[in-house]
Design a protein around this motif. Structure first.
Motif, short mmCIF file in Angstrom:
data_model
loop_
_atom_site.label_atom_id
_atom_site.label_comp_id
_atom_site.label_asym_id
_atom_site.label_seq_id
_atom_site.Cartn_x
_atom_site.Cartn_y
_atom_site.Cartn_z
N GLU A 185 28.39 20.03 72.18
CA GLU A 185 27.96 20.28 73.57
C GLU A 185 28.44 19.13 74.45
O GLU A 185 28.96 19.34 75.55
N GLN A 186 28.27 17.90 73.94
CA GLN A 186 28.71 16.72 74.70
C GLN A 186 30.23 16.73 74.87
O GLN A 186 30.75 16.43 75.94
N ARG A 199 30.10 9.35 69.07
CA ARG A 199 28.97 8.42 69.28
C ARG A 199 28.88 7.34 68.21
O ARG A 199 27.81 7.09 67.63
N ARG A 203 20.85 10.42 63.07
CA ARG A 203 19.97 11.55 63.42
C ARG A 203 20.51 12.33 64.62
O ARG A 203 19.81 12.59 65.60
N ILE A 204 21.81 12.64 64.55
CA ILE A 204 22.43 13.43 65.62
C ILE A 204 22.89 14.75 65.02
O ILE A 204 23.46 14.78 63.93
N SER A 205 22.65 15.84 65.74
CA SER A 205 23.09 17.13 65.21
C SER A 205 24.53 17.39 65.67
O SER A 205 24.90 17.02 66.79
N HIS A 247 25.69 20.05 66.60
CA HIS A 247 25.61 20.92 67.77
C HIS A 247 25.57 20.08 69.05
O HIS A 247 26.26 20.38 70.04
N ALA A 248 24.77 18.99 69.02
CA ALA A 248 24.68 18.11 70.19
C ALA A 248 26.05 17.48 70.48
O ALA A 248 26.44 17.33 71.64
N LEU A 249 26.78 17.16 69.41
CA LEU A 249 28.10 16.53 69.61
C LEU A 249 29.08 17.48 70.30
O LEU A 249 29.81 17.09 71.20
#
Ligand SMILES: Cc1cc2nc3c(=O)[nH]c(=O)nc-3n(C[C@H](O)[C@H](O)[C@H](O)COP(=O)(O)OP(=O)(O)OC[C@H]3O[C@@H](n4cnc5c(N)ncnc54)[C@H](O)[C@@H]3O)c2cc1C
Length: 432
Positions: free
Chosen positions: A257-258, A219, A249-251, A253-255
């Motif tokens: 998962e994506q 991202r 402000r991105i975790s 974990h979110a990366l």
């Protein structure tokens, strides 16, 4: 426990094990202290092992080391949101012994390496944290541990305690790590039957594939992703600069998962049972961020000294090489009857400068700054390149010259002619 050792090594990762093994094998009295309940217990799992570095320490390691698969294929993917442009190198030469790279499970590998360290004669103490260094003036003379009466002394202390070495910081050997010099990576292991892995990746038993990824999976942040085949599992992960993660402000974990939901990755891991999730820092500041790595009575090796080549995703081989060279320095000085002063231990630095470690890190010294200041390499270019591939491959009645013009215009429209030239120059500067 003897009152005093020739060498104390803090940490039982690849750098600490390499240093301890080399010094013990040469007959020195060595103590290794590891805070984990066993060597490897605290280490992030699933990785690529580069044979050369280990071969120089334990030439016959292939006889009994826990190796997963030897790599015969390397893929590089530049990902957009739902596509990728990639390159693949697959080689029979890499499928012919002695194999050059293997996937390993770090917990098993570190335990094996530690057994060799113990056979070489070192005393290895686990479940013990080194909390400080004993100094005599400027000279390190021992360690303080969290055990009762836990002071131990040595002529030299090798700090192999990994990224963000708290001991070095506490002793004032290096300042606080800058967030732009470290990546935070998350990693998962997904279990699948070996036959499923082999058919999905078009490989035979014991053969493996590594996929390195860059592009929109991060991202717009500086970082990469990866997927490696183990015997009965896949390791996948993604990491980005800590400074970027904070700003965006991105975790992580979110990366991940994506990343797992990407249409090119989802089918590869489908049906797998996720059993392990871990996060760890990777020192990525490169040559310009290397701290002081030796002084009176001490040396720093592996991740603690920023020895990671992020351009090629190499870390454990630099760790083992720096560990080996630090120990060899101690062994040589002892044989020559010389003291472990900063001036004499500078030989370690000279050995590093002569090795691939410093040569490679110097080569890529500008890369971290170039990538950090040019997010277009992680956003606009993956999109432009993927769209260009789509445009050229789509058979829709439009003539090819018009398609080429459209592709050219899309690049110029996004980056301008001058911008494209500038970006090409920056990339050349970063990687030349
Ligand atoms: C997600 C991820 C993927 C990676 N993939 C690869 C890969 O595929 N190939 C590759 O070559 N490299 C890879 N690396 C990098 C590689 O893991 C490191 O470069 C390597 O582990 C560094 O080894 P080290 O011995 O210096 O540090 P570590 O492996 O971190 O070991 C340090 C040890 O010191 C111990 N310790 C710390 N503080 C103390 C203390 N105060 N007292 C006692 N013990 C202490 C820790 O418990 C630990 O066991 C990866 C890293 C990450 C995070």
């Amino acid at each position: 426990m003897p009152e005093k050792f020739d060498v104390i090594v803090v940490g039982a990762g690849p750098s600490g094990n390499a240093a301890t093994y080399t010094a013990a094998k040469a007959g020195l009295k060595v103590l290794q202290v590891e805070r984990g309940e066993s060597p490897g217990a605290k280490n992030v799992q699933g990785a690529i092992l580069y044979s050369d570095a280990l071969e120089k320490i334990i030439p016959d390691f292939r006889d009994d080391a826990p190796l997963e698969r030897h790599l015969i294929e390397q893929r590089m993917w530049m990902l957009d949101d739902d596509s990728y442009v990639g390159s693949t190198y697959r080689s029979q030469a890499f499928n012919t012994p002695p194999y050059n790279r293997y996937t390993i499970i770090r917990a098993q590998f570190d335990r094996w390496f530690s057994s060799k360290v113990q056979q070489a004669g070192a005393l290895v103490i686990c479940e013990t944290t080194v909390t400080g260094l004993h100094m005599d003036g400027n000279c390190v003379v021992g360690i303080q541990t969290d055990r009762i009466g836990g002071s131990v002394y040595a002529d030299a202390v090798i700090l192999a305690d990994g990224v963000n070495s708290l001991l070095a910081k506490k002793a004032g050997f290096h300042p606080e790590l800058r967030a732009r010099d470290v990546a935070l990576a998350v990693k998962e292991i997904h279990f699948l039957p070996d036959t499923t892995i082999e058919s999905r990746f078009n490989i035979g038993p014991e053969e493996g594939v590594a996929i390195e990824m860059a592009g929109k999976i991060t991202r717009g942040m500086v970082g990469t992703g990866f997927l490696y085949t183990n015997k009965e599992s896949l390791t996948l992960g993604v990491g980005c600069l800590l400074s970027d993660l904070r700003t965006h402000r991105i975790s992580p974990h979110a990366l991940i998962e994506q990343m797992k939901a990407h249409p090119a990755i989802r089918p590869l891991i489908e049906g797998g049972e996720m059993k392990e999730y871990s996060a760890h820092l990777i020192p990525e500041g490169g040559y310009n961020a290397i701290p002081r790595i030796h002084g009176d009575g001490w040396m720093m090796v592996g991740d603690a000294g920023m020895f990671v080549n992020s351009a090629h995703r190499e870390g454990s081989n630099l760790a083992m090489t720096t560990g080996r060279l630090a120990a060899q320095t101690v062994v040589e000085l002892r044989r020559e009857g010389k003291a472990f002063t900063a001036a004499n231990l500078a030989r370690y630095r000279t050995k590093l400068e002569d090795s691939f470690v410093m040569k490679d890190l110097k080569k890529y010294r500008d890369m971290p700054a170039v990538l950090e200041n040019n997010p277009q390499f992680f956003t606009q270019y993956p999109e432009l390149i993927n769209r260009a591939a789509h445009t050229m491959l789509l058979v829709d009645g439009a003539d090819k010259r018009s398609k080429e013009r459209a592709v050219r215009q899309s690049f110029v429209g996004k980056r301008s002619r001058l911008g494209l030239l500038g970006d090409a120059f920056k990339l050349w500067r970063a990687f030349e």
